[in-house]
Design a protein around this motif. Sequence first.
Motif, PDB file in Angstrom:
ATOM      1  N   ALA A  52       0.820  -1.207   0.000  1.00  0.00           N
ATOM      2  CA  ALA A  52       0.000   0.000   0.000  1.00  0.00           C
ATOM      3  C   ALA A  52       0.859   1.265   0.000  1.00  0.00           C
ATOM      4  O   ALA A  52       0.390   2.338  -0.390  1.00  0.00           O
ATOM      5  N   ARG A  53       2.109   1.139   0.448  1.00  0.00           N
ATOM      6  CA  ARG A  53       3.001   2.305   0.490  1.00  0.00           C
ATOM      7  C   ARG A  53       3.937   2.357  -0.713  1.00  0.00           C
ATOM      8  O   ARG A  53       4.824   3.202  -0.754  1.00  0.00           O
ATOM      9  N   LEU A  54       3.755   1.447  -1.659  1.00  0.00           N
ATOM     10  CA  LEU A  54       4.656   1.400  -2.815  1.00  0.00           C
ATOM     11  C   LEU A  54       4.616   2.706  -3.612  1.00  0.00           C
ATOM     12  O   LEU A  54       5.642   3.196  -4.097  1.00  0.00           O
ATOM     13  N   GLY A  55       3.424   3.283  -3.722  1.00  0.00           N
ATOM     14  CA  GLY A  55       3.297   4.543  -4.447  1.00  0.00           C
ATOM     15  C   GLY A  55       4.138   5.647  -3.829  1.00  0.00           C
ATOM     16  O   GLY A  55       4.784   6.437  -4.540  1.00  0.00           O
ATOM     17  N   ALA A  56       4.152   5.708  -2.507  1.00  0.00           N
ATOM     18  CA  ALA A  56       4.956   6.731  -1.823  1.00  0.00           C
ATOM     19  C   ALA A  56       6.443   6.513  -2.088  1.00  0.00           C
ATOM     20  O   ALA A  56       7.197   7.468  -2.338  1.00  0.00           O
ATOM     21  N   MET A 105       9.007   9.089  -3.988  1.00  0.00           N
ATOM     22  CA  MET A 105      10.267   9.543  -3.390  1.00  0.00           C
ATOM     23  C   MET A 105      11.436   9.260  -4.329  1.00  0.00           C
ATOM     24  O   MET A 105      12.334  10.087  -4.474  1.00  0.00           O
ATOM     25  N   ALA A 106      11.428   8.095  -4.949  1.00  0.00           N
ATOM     26  CA  ALA A 106      12.527   7.740  -5.860  1.00  0.00           C
ATOM     27  C   ALA A 106      12.564   8.676  -7.057  1.00  0.00           C
ATOM     28  O   ALA A 106      13.639   9.053  -7.537  1.00  0.00           O
ATOM     29  N   ARG A 107      11.375   9.046  -7.549  1.00  0.00           N
ATOM     30  CA  ARG A 107      11.336   9.978  -8.690  1.00  0.00           C
ATOM     31  C   ARG A 107      11.834  11.360  -8.277  1.00  0.00           C
ATOM     32  O   ARG A 107      12.530  12.037  -9.038  1.00  0.00           O
ATOM     33  N   SER A 108      11.476  11.802  -7.080  1.00  0.00           N
ATOM     34  CA  SER A 108      11.808  13.166  -6.644  1.00  0.00           C
ATOM     35  C   SER A 108      13.268  13.302  -6.252  1.00  0.00           C
ATOM     36  O   SER A 108      13.886  14.339  -6.525  1.00  0.00           O
ATOM     37  N   ILE A 160      17.040   8.383  -1.670  1.00  0.00           N
ATOM     38  CA  ILE A 160      16.660   6.977  -1.579  1.00  0.00           C
ATOM     39  C   ILE A 160      17.909   6.097  -1.435  1.00  0.00           C
ATOM     40  O   ILE A 160      17.956   5.162  -0.638  1.00  0.00           O
ATOM     41  N   ARG A 161      18.936   6.435  -2.213  1.00  0.00           N
ATOM     42  CA  ARG A 161      20.194   5.671  -2.087  1.00  0.00           C
ATOM     43  C   ARG A 161      20.785   5.816  -0.690  1.00  0.00           C
ATOM     44  O   ARG A 161      21.303   4.858  -0.114  1.00  0.00           O
ATOM     45  N   ASP A 162      20.694   7.030  -0.143  1.00  0.00           N
ATOM     46  CA  ASP A 162      21.175   7.235   1.231  1.00  0.00           C
ATOM     47  C   ASP A 162      20.416   6.332   2.199  1.00  0.00           C
ATOM     48  O   ASP A 162      21.012   5.712   3.099  1.00  0.00           O
ATOM     49  N   GLY A 163      19.101   6.255   2.014  1.00  0.00           N
ATOM     50  CA  GLY A 163      18.295   5.419   2.909  1.00  0.00           C
ATOM     51  C   GLY A 163      18.688   3.951   2.810  1.00  0.00           C
ATOM     52  O   GLY A 163      18.793   3.255   3.828  1.00  0.00           O
ATOM     53  N   LEU A 164      18.936   3.484   1.605  1.00  0.00           N
ATOM     54  CA  LEU A 164      19.351   2.083   1.425  1.00  0.00           C
ATOM     55  C   LEU A 164      20.713   1.842   2.082  1.00  0.00           C
ATOM     56  O   LEU A 164      20.959   0.795   2.681  1.00  0.00           O
ATOM     57  N   ARG A 165      21.579   2.843   1.955  1.00  0.00           N
ATOM     58  CA  ARG A 165      22.911   2.716   2.584  1.00  0.00           C
ATOM     59  C   ARG A 165      22.792   2.653   4.109  1.00  0.00           C
ATOM     60  O   ARG A 165      23.479   1.866   4.758  1.00  0.00           O
ATOM     61  N   LYS A 215       6.313  15.170   0.903  1.00  0.00           N
ATOM     62  CA  LYS A 215       4.913  14.751   0.980  1.00  0.00           C
ATOM     63  C   LYS A 215       4.816  13.228   0.961  1.00  0.00           C
ATOM     64  O   LYS A 215       4.073  12.621   1.749  1.00  0.00           O
ATOM     65  N   ALA A 216       5.582  12.602   0.068  1.00  0.00           N
ATOM     66  CA  ALA A 216       5.581  11.139   0.006  1.00  0.00           C
ATOM     67  C   ALA A 216       6.210  10.536   1.257  1.00  0.00           C
ATOM     68  O   ALA A 216       5.748   9.510   1.769  1.00  0.00           O
ATOM     69  N   LEU A 217       7.247  11.207   1.774  1.00  0.00           N
ATOM     70  CA  LEU A 217       7.918  10.718   2.993  1.00  0.00           C
ATOM     71  C   LEU A 217       6.948  10.705   4.168  1.00  0.00           C
ATOM     72  O   LEU A 217       6.893   9.744   4.946  1.00  0.00           O
ATOM     73  N   TRP A 218       6.171  11.788   4.311  1.00  0.00           N
ATOM     74  CA  TRP A 218       5.206  11.843   5.420  1.00  0.00           C
ATOM     75  C   TRP A 218       4.158  10.754   5.281  1.00  0.00           C
ATOM     76  O   TRP A 218       3.672  10.218   6.266  1.00  0.00           O
ATOM     77  N   SER A 219       3.806  10.437   4.047  1.00  0.00           N
ATOM     78  CA  SER A 219       2.843   9.362   3.824  1.00  0.00           C
ATOM     79  C   SER A 219       3.445   8.024   4.233  1.00  0.00           C
ATOM     80  O   SER A 219       2.799   7.208   4.900  1.00  0.00           O
TER      81      SER A 219
END
Length: 565
Positions: free
Chosen positions: A289-293, A297-300, A305-310, A460-464
């Motif tokens: 359900a959160r895939l859209g968010a 985030m990846a598009r923006s 996103i790479r930082d988060g994966l790291r 906005k996507a992060l807060w979601s």
Amino acid sequence: MSGTITITFEGEPVEAREGESLAAALTAHGIDAFRTTRCEAERGLFCGMGVCQDCLVEVDGKPNQRACMTRVDRPLSVRREAHARPLAPAMQGQPPATIGDVEVQMPEILVIGAGPGGLSAAIAARRAGAQVLVVDERSQPGGQYFKQLSVGAEAGPPPDRQHREGAALIEEARSLGVELRSGVTVWGAFEPNEFAATAAGRPLRLLPKAAIVATGAYERGWPVPGWTLPGVMTTGAAQTLWRTARRLPGRRVLIAGNGPLNLQLAAELIEGGAEVPAVVEAAPRPGLARLGALLAMARSSPRLIRDGLRYHAARRSGGAAMVHGMVVAGIEKTPAGLQVRLAPAAGTGAERRYEVDAVCLGYGFEPSNELLRALGCGHDFDPVRRQLVTRRDARGLTDMAGVYALGDCTGLGGARAALAEGTIVGLAAAAALGHAAPAGSRAASRRAGRDLARHRDFQKALWSLYAAPAYSSKLATADTLICRCEEVSFGQIEEALGEEMELIGAVKRRTRVGMGRCQGRYCAPVLDALLAERFGRPRDEFSGFAPRIPVKPVAIGDLAGPGAG
């Protein structure tokens, strides 16, 4: 290269690193109790950024100094601060300073706050030809996001990309001729565009033609049993220890809260050698359900996103579990350290417990909008983010003439958005003062506008993705302190509400909640939410405590001192 300085704490020698904060030096040596309160409770480092005033110590005989804001630059004699300790007699033989003695600076543009947004605005305005002064309370520019190492290379890992990006921004500002003054606490704002401050123990008046307020944010309180114990601090405080002084908050550290900053801290502390048993996130585990968010985030911002994966990779390599959907429900002091009790964020389910020696709490942020509110700038309450948002136009101009605002103090948007917004606001402020747009400024403004829109989409996507239940008073017991400074408990608040006190001011007068040194920064949002819930009244810009001058404690001796002398 910095060296080692021997300071004394309660008469015992402590080896400190030159340039680090006093709080960092003491924490590194296992000293976590810095002062005692009126009720003789111990307190230590909590916010790490000069807001909470819980880390007060006596330094070289001068009382009530914030350990987190005191830089070790010489041998210091430090004592624990004690409530109501008699003060030393005042100096004799000096006439009091008058307003005419006070140093005055009249910059064309005053920027308050040397974080990403403030520095970016200063650079843009200076490029347009404006004379710009930036003031900041910390000992060096960079703010919370671009905080810089204050100790030598021998202390630990070299500066990372975030450090280097901040250093480049600071150097760019300096090379353009922006005046940067650190150690300046702005505690008063008066219409139109007059600011009162102290710097190095002297009063200072600031009379700019235009002001840009970029004062950032501070972490929300999380009033549960034990949240005032020494060893319990905000995520930002622990990150400041590591990112400025290469010090750890403890050897075994639990990190809990809501949002990605907790994950970054876990990665950094593991890198520094700490054991992190778990990162506890209040939001549920992301599902389909959160895939859209996540895609948004990846598009923006693919880099974030790479930082988060790291960070996740570092967490896994350090053996830290990722616990979703739980919150800290209580902390107890034990002979071995601290025992943390976790409860389901949804309210029901099994509990967990961890034994650690430090706990980091990061449950979101509150905008530092006190100066804007003191000036009379309009705000609106955002019920989704549960915070005030400053009314501004697209160029950052508030509804007060000559007062601009940007970044997290206007409603949280993140450092990257503030960085982009700074360019737009700085150019607008310079143009309003008659400075012609420099070559390339239109392109820079358009680029900043695109970056700002992109980072707002990311936020906005992060807060979601990180949507989680708000703090619930069900987590508090009757003895849980809501007001850290005045030691006002939830039971006392409940008693006042039981007397049908519907106004926050009445509860304040009845209990002293919000009357302490932090001036309600941690208890006011909690109390405001309680009142709204109890009496069914929506929160708005007038439902919290009214801003009071000084917005930060200022010593009478600093006001009555020798002035510009």
